[in-house]
Design an enzyme around this catalytic site. Structure first.
Site, PDB file in Angstrom:
ATOM      1  N   TYR A 152     -82.439  23.873 -54.010  1.00 58.88           N
ATOM      2  CA  TYR A 152     -82.692  25.098 -52.895  1.00 58.88           C
ATOM      3  C   TYR A 152     -84.084  24.534 -52.816  1.00 58.88           C
ATOM      4  O   TYR A 152     -84.197  24.355 -51.444  1.00 58.88           O
ATOM      5  CB  TYR A 152     -83.372  26.270 -54.197  1.00 58.88           C
ATOM      6  CG  TYR A 152     -84.316  27.321 -53.657  1.00 58.88           C
ATOM      7  CD1 TYR A 152     -84.102  28.148 -52.982  1.00 58.88           C
ATOM      8  CD2 TYR A 152     -85.594  27.135 -53.948  1.00 58.88           C
ATOM      9  CE1 TYR A 152     -84.615  28.844 -52.281  1.00 58.88           C
ATOM     10  CE2 TYR A 152     -86.414  27.768 -52.833  1.00 58.88           C
ATOM     11  CZ  TYR A 152     -86.069  28.697 -52.157  1.00 58.88           C
ATOM     12  OH  TYR A 152     -86.718  29.524 -51.801  1.00 58.88           O
ATOM     13  N   SER A 155     -83.280  22.257 -50.014  1.00 58.16           N
ATOM     14  CA  SER A 155     -82.435  22.592 -49.165  1.00 58.16           C
ATOM     15  C   SER A 155     -83.901  23.475 -47.776  1.00 58.16           C
ATOM     16  O   SER A 155     -83.806  23.203 -47.098  1.00 58.16           O
ATOM     17  CB  SER A 155     -81.691  23.671 -49.227  1.00 58.16           C
ATOM     18  OG  SER A 155     -82.602  24.736 -49.751  1.00 58.16           O
ATOM     19  N   LYS A 156     -85.448  23.871 -49.242  1.00 56.35           N
ATOM     20  CA  LYS A 156     -86.273  24.861 -47.925  1.00 56.35           C
ATOM     21  C   LYS A 156     -86.754  23.811 -47.394  1.00 56.35           C
ATOM     22  O   LYS A 156     -87.437  24.025 -46.068  1.00 56.35           O
ATOM     23  CB  LYS A 156     -86.920  24.813 -48.812  1.00 56.35           C
ATOM     24  CG  LYS A 156     -86.048  26.816 -49.191  1.00 56.35           C
ATOM     25  CD  LYS A 156     -86.065  27.344 -48.301  1.00 56.35           C
ATOM     26  CE  LYS A 156     -85.176  28.346 -48.748  1.00 56.35           C
ATOM     27  NZ  LYS A 156     -84.998  30.145 -47.380  1.00 56.35           N
TER      28      LYS A 156
END
Length: 254
Positions: A152, A155-156
């Site tokens: 996560y 990806s951010k």
């Protein structure tokens, strides 16, 4: 008509953003992976403000469905969206020790690739002299990334880099900005006393409310001279380096 496409716009933080946009006079294309039915509180706000809206189901892990989403919205409303809020996210709990190619690809597909492709599609339909607005929802952890929720987080970080790149390359057809919230809607995994301690760890001794995040989105939607900017709505969390995700902090003696 001002038309906004909000991914993940029916529930949780997306519902708060959609509700504030309705109050600000936006018509809404509310996206959900399946069954785009607004939360009861959001539906009440849409009714209160007489908002024009409809729901659109699309699996953002399916490139074909991503490719057709903006066109579907455009056909339905008879005009393209002039605001895109890339709010939908996948959130896994893997760390560097157990993340896999599959977990990385899954997170990047939904959290990075889909927002970039949707932004490109919205910008391509913007009218001359009337740039579209793109607002990407990031996370305050992009400043001091820890190892928790590794896929996560990566990806951010990619979406944060894309925000800057797209602001340069999509201009003047689109303005591209971002909002980076802190801990805003804790899950049931957080303990009450833990939340009190976490608030005190923030420079402002507070955690953001979903409406705080929504207010920042509405500002960027109308800030015609602003692009390439990220607004942190996190009580100042990005000013400090936390060794772990908030879920694992402040739990002692709880």
């Amino acid at each position: 008509m001002k038309l906004a496409l909000v991914t993940g716009g029916c529930h949780r933080l997306g519902a708060a953003i959609s509700g504030r946009l309705a109050e600000a006079g936006w018509a809404l294309a509310l996206h959900s992976r399946e069954h785009p039915e607004p939360d009861p509180a959001l539906r009440a706000r849409l009714t209160q403000w007489g908002a024009i809206w409809d729901g659109f189901a699309a699996d953002l892990s399916d490139t074909g469905q991503v490719a057709g989403l903006v066109e579907r919205v455009t056909t339905h409303f008879g005009q393209p969206p002039t605001l895109l809020v890339n709010n939908a996210s996948m959130f896994g709990l893997d760390g560097p020790e157990d993340m896999t190619a599959d977990t990385l690809i899954a997170h990047f597909t939904i959290n990075s690739a889909a927002p970039v492709l949707l932004a490109r599609d919205v910008a391509a339909r913007a009218q001359p002299g009337a740039p579209a607005a793109i607002v990407n929802i990031l996370d305050q952890r992009i400043v001091h990334p820890a190892g928790d929720q590794a896929s996560y987080t990566l990806s951010k970080l990619a979406l944060a880099g894309a925000t800057d790149m797209l602001a340069r390359t999509l201009a003047p057809q689109a303005r591209v900005c971002a909002v980076a919230p802190g801990l805003t809607l804790p899950t049931e995994d957080y303990l009450p006393a833990q939340m009190v301690r976490l608030e005190q760890e923030m420079p402002l001794c507070m955690l953001p409310d979903p409406e705080d995040v929504a207010d920042a989105v509405v500002y960027l939607a109308g800030a015609n001279a602003v692009t390439g900017q990220t607004i942190f709505v996190d009580g100042g969390a990005h000013l400090r380096s936390f060794g772990r995700d908030f879920l694992y902090l402040g739990r002692d003696e709880t």
